[in-house]
Write an enzyme that holds these catalytic residues in place. Structure first.
Site, PDB file in Angstrom:
ATOM      1  N   HIS A  22      20.241  11.817  61.648  1.00 55.76           N
ATOM      2  CA  HIS A  22      19.596  10.498  61.726  1.00 55.76           C
ATOM      3  C   HIS A  22      20.389   9.485  60.884  1.00 55.76           C
ATOM      4  O   HIS A  22      20.621   8.356  61.325  1.00 55.76           O
ATOM      5  CB  HIS A  22      18.148  10.603  61.235  1.00 55.76           C
ATOM      6  CG  HIS A  22      17.479   9.279  60.992  1.00 55.76           C
ATOM      7  ND1 HIS A  22      17.247   8.356  61.996  1.00 55.76           N
ATOM      8  CD2 HIS A  22      17.019   8.705  59.844  1.00 55.76           C
ATOM      9  CE1 HIS A  22      16.660   7.283  61.480  1.00 55.76           C
ATOM     10  NE2 HIS A  22      16.516   7.466  60.175  1.00 55.76           N
ATOM     11  N   GLN A  66       4.713   5.909  72.354  1.00 57.55           N
ATOM     12  CA  GLN A  66       6.100   5.446  72.451  1.00 57.55           C
ATOM     13  C   GLN A  66       6.173   4.082  73.152  1.00 57.55           C
ATOM     14  O   GLN A  66       6.942   3.203  72.753  1.00 57.55           O
ATOM     15  CB  GLN A  66       6.967   6.476  73.178  1.00 57.55           C
ATOM     16  CG  GLN A  66       7.247   7.725  72.367  1.00 57.55           C
ATOM     17  CD  GLN A  66       7.919   7.424  71.038  1.00 57.55           C
ATOM     18  OE1 GLN A  66       7.292   6.919  70.107  1.00 57.55           O
ATOM     19  NE2 GLN A  66       9.201   7.688  70.928  1.00 57.55           N
ATOM     20  N   HIS A  84      14.292  13.357  59.956  1.00 57.89           N
ATOM     21  CA  HIS A  84      14.948  12.657  58.840  1.00 57.89           C
ATOM     22  C   HIS A  84      15.979  13.568  58.172  1.00 57.89           C
ATOM     23  O   HIS A  84      15.754  14.090  57.078  1.00 57.89           O
ATOM     24  CB  HIS A  84      13.912  12.182  57.818  1.00 57.89           C
ATOM     25  CG  HIS A  84      13.126  11.017  58.291  1.00 57.89           C
ATOM     26  ND1 HIS A  84      11.837  11.114  58.744  1.00 57.89           N
ATOM     27  CD2 HIS A  84      13.460   9.705  58.399  1.00 57.89           C
ATOM     28  CE1 HIS A  84      11.399   9.915  59.114  1.00 57.89           C
ATOM     29  NE2 HIS A  84      12.357   9.038  58.909  1.00 57.89           N
TER      30      HIS A  84
HETATM   31  N1  LIG Z   1       5.999   6.184  66.878  1.00 56.20           N
HETATM   32  C1  LIG Z   1       7.299   6.115  66.650  1.00 56.20           C
HETATM   33  N2  LIG Z   1       7.730   5.759  65.441  1.00 56.20           N
HETATM   34  C2  LIG Z   1       9.058   5.695  65.240  1.00 56.20           C
HETATM   35  C3  LIG Z   1       9.999   5.983  66.249  1.00 56.20           C
HETATM   36  N3  LIG Z   1      11.240   5.829  65.733  1.00 56.20           N
HETATM   37  C4  LIG Z   1      11.081   5.476  64.455  1.00 56.20           C
HETATM   38  N4  LIG Z   1       9.764   5.398  64.149  1.00 56.20           N
HETATM   39  C5  LIG Z   1       9.137   5.018  62.882  1.00 56.20           C
HETATM   40  O1  LIG Z   1      10.000   4.201  62.156  1.00 56.20           O
HETATM   41  C6  LIG Z   1      10.328   4.839  60.933  1.00 56.20           C
HETATM   42  C7  LIG Z   1      11.785   4.581  60.673  1.00 56.20           C
HETATM   43  O2  LIG Z   1      12.032   4.546  59.326  1.00 56.20           O
HETATM   44  P1  LIG Z   1      12.726   5.720  58.544  1.00 56.20           P
HETATM   45  O3  LIG Z   1      13.512   5.050  57.456  1.00 56.20           O
HETATM   46  O4  LIG Z   1      11.623   6.591  58.042  1.00 56.20           O
HETATM   47  O5  LIG Z   1      13.640   6.447  59.479  1.00 56.20           O
HETATM   48  C8  LIG Z   1      10.026   6.313  61.118  1.00 56.20           C
HETATM   49  O6  LIG Z   1       9.692   6.960  59.936  1.00 56.20           O
HETATM   50  C9  LIG Z   1       8.834   6.230  62.036  1.00 56.20           C
HETATM   51  O7  LIG Z   1       7.696   5.997  61.308  1.00 56.20           O
HETATM   52  C10 LIG Z   1       9.510   6.332  67.527  1.00 56.20           C
HETATM   53  O8  LIG Z   1      10.277   6.577  68.475  1.00 56.20           O
HETATM   54  N5  LIG Z   1       8.174   6.385  67.669  1.00 56.20           N
HETATM   55 ZN   LIG Z   2      15.630   6.185  58.778  1.00 54.72          ZN
END
Ligand SMILES: Nc1nc2c(ncn2[C@@H]2O[C@H](COP(=O)(O)O)[C@@H](O)[C@H]2O)c(=O)[nH]1
Ligand SMILES: [Zn+2]
Length: 505
Positions: A185, A383, A181
């Site tokens: 991103h 995944q 994050h």
């Molecule tokens: N297990 C996985 N969780 C994933 C993946 N990509 C994203 N995420 C989840 O979604 C949120 C996205 O929200 P954000 O605003 O926090 O970016 C992220 O936090 C994860 O929890 C993935 O490839 N695998």
């Molecule tokens: Zn995000």
């Protein structure tokens, strides 16, 4: 203008044009403020013939979530110059803004320009952009998109404010040095929102203000992310104080902070990129951005998807803020729907962030959250499940929703100036080879909306088909890659390929 007069440095022609533009702005403000109020009858079941307009406005502003327009008294209406003058002056100031941008923008290195050539493509490589822009992918990309959509000139975004705002934004993203994050991103999600709008055709459904809101919401959507989940903030407070959980009462803790802190940045006049928006524009933009960013809270996923599905099934009108929230949410979880070369670089970054949280939980004597145990997390299986249960249903919904939105636009041959103008600088649906999936170009579809003197809208049904097949192909390929890892016994967090931030592409 006042400053020019004070120092007696006046070019009368320029002053006249600027005054005319000011008049046009005031006229627009007046027109906005006196437009009939929106419908509150539906919300509160009020009969308009028995309730005076002031009372309806009060009811609407107090008991519904709708925003009250600024109402001016009729007798205050000033006399303005003709609309032709106003438009001419508007175009003039837009030109000045464009020129200011091209003068103020430092020449981009050739590598950056080269990278940005792929801006409209789903396989755009944000990691490369970050490398060639010396770690400024968010800043570079946001400026590029604002210019591409003509939003800098349309909303008179001062270039100095934009630069300062983006510096602060990148600084906030890197505050907690998160593996996932961070500003890259944010750049990725901003780019993906642009691409989704373009490739689904939803772009042509939106006003310029809505496009601005989408790009802005994407850019700020994880601002000052702490690298932990909301649950971590909420449930660790017994052993460790979470200021954010306290401030936001355990509700969408991080998302509330992202949007609030980003709007706080705009309070400083040096970073207030929206200083030239009219009041109604600003109110509308803020409301949209808040709804979109709060919609990125993953705990809203099921409700969000259910609500949109049922809206499509019942042939209801699609609510724009809900549709745009879904698009931002989809962009936020989009890397598994992109080529393996990108997805395989995002996964270890995300896992490392999860594992760092797991380490902290272990240190605090708490049980480790799911997927956060670096010694025992089935990365590959998780995944595959994430793609099957979250990503694919979301993208399928986006495809269905876009078709419902865009097909009537295609049938409507009166295409807007914005659509045509944007199209003349952007080629949608002309991708070929591996990226385009079904390899359908514009010639395969129905060309619509040609206007005299402008390049016609060439957005086609074929592009929609191409969009759907593209994300399906990528998720399928990525799932197969993860399945191979499971078969070969390299599917856990101890597998070197899925470990910390290492590029595996
Ligand atoms: N297990 C996985 N969780 C994933 C993946 N990509 C994203 N995420 C989840 O979604 C949120 C996205 O929200 P954000 O605003 O926090 O970016 C992220 O936090 C994860 O929890 C993935 O490839 N695998
Ligand atoms: Zn995000």
């Amino acid at each position: 203008m006042v400053q020019q007069l004070e120092v007696r440095d006046v070019d009368f022609d320029e002053l006249k044009r600027n005054l005319e533009f000011t008049a046009s702005l005031l006229e627009a403000l007046y027109t906005n403020g006196t437009q009939p109020s929106f419908d509150v009858e539906d919300d509160l079941q009020i009969r308009s013939d028995v309730v005076p307009v002031e009372v309806r406005d009060w009811l609407a502003s107090t008991f519904t979530q709708r925003v009250q327009p600024i109402r001016q008294r009729l007798e205050e209406k000033p006399k303005f110059r003709s609309i032709v003058h106003a438009v001419q002056a508007g175009i003039f100031v837009e030109r000045i803004f464009r020129k200011a941008y091209s003068t103020a923008m430092p020449d981009q290195p050739a590598e950056v320009i080269n990278c940005l050539r792929d801006l409209d493509r789903g396989n755009f490589d944000v990691f490369s952009l970050d490398a060639v822009s010396s770690g400024h992918s968010l800043k570079t990309l946001f400026i590029e998109l604002i210019i591409k959509h003509h939003l800098n000139s349309r909303f008179k975004v001062p270039i100095s404010c934009l630069m300062s705002f983006l510096c602060e934004l990148e600084r906030g993203y890197n505050k907690h040095t998160n593996a996932y994050h961070n500003h890259t991103h944010a750049a990725d999600v901003t780019h993906t929102v642009h691409c989704l709008l373009l490739r689904t055709g939803v772009l042509y459904w939106l006003t310029e203000l809505e496009v601005l809101a989408c790009l802005f919401a994407a850019a700020i959507h994880d601002y000052e992310h702490t690298g932990n989940t909301n649950n971590f903030h909420i449930y660790t407070r017994w052993v460790r104080w979470s200021e954010l959980a306290m401030i936001y009462n355990d509700r969408s803790v991080q998302e509330s902070h992202h949007v609030s802190a980003a709007f706080r940045l705009l309070q400083d006049e040096n970073t207030n990129i929206f200083m030239n928006l009219t009041r109604p524009e600003w109110i509308e933009l803020r409301s949209l951005v808040i709804e979109m960013v709060l919609g990125t809270d993953m705990s809203c996923h099921v409700l969000q998807v259910k609500a949109m599905r049922s809206c499509l099934q019942q042939h209801e009108c699609i609510d724009k803020p809900k549709a745009l929230s879904l698009i931002l949410h989809a962009a936020d979880i989009s890397h598994p729907a992109k080529p393996w070369s990108l997805h395989s670089r995002w996964t270890p970054r995300l896992m490392e962030e999860f594992f760092t949280q797991g380490d902290k939980e272990a240190e605090l004597g708490l049980s480790i959250s799911p997927l956060c145990d670096r010694n025992n997390t089935p990365v590959a299986q998780s995944q595959i499940a994430f793609m099957e249960f979250i990503v694919e249903p979301t993208f399928s919904l986006i495809s269905d929703m876009s078709e419902k939105i865009v097909i009537p636009l295609i049938q409507d041959t009166t295409c807007s100036r914005y659509r045509s103008e944007f199209k003349s600088g952007t080629e949608v649906g002309t991708e070929t080879g591996t990226e385009a999936g079904t390899e359908v170009g514009t010639e395969a579809g129905t060309e619509v909306g040609t206007e005299t003197g402008q390049r016609g809208l060439q957005w086609t049904v074929a592009d929609m088909v191409s969009f759907r097949s593209m994300w399906m192909r990528h998720t399928e390929e990525n799932k197969n890659r993860w399945r191979d890892k499971v078969k070969n016994g390299v599917s856990h967090s101890d597998d070197s390929e899925t470990q910390t931030g290492q590029d595996t592409a």
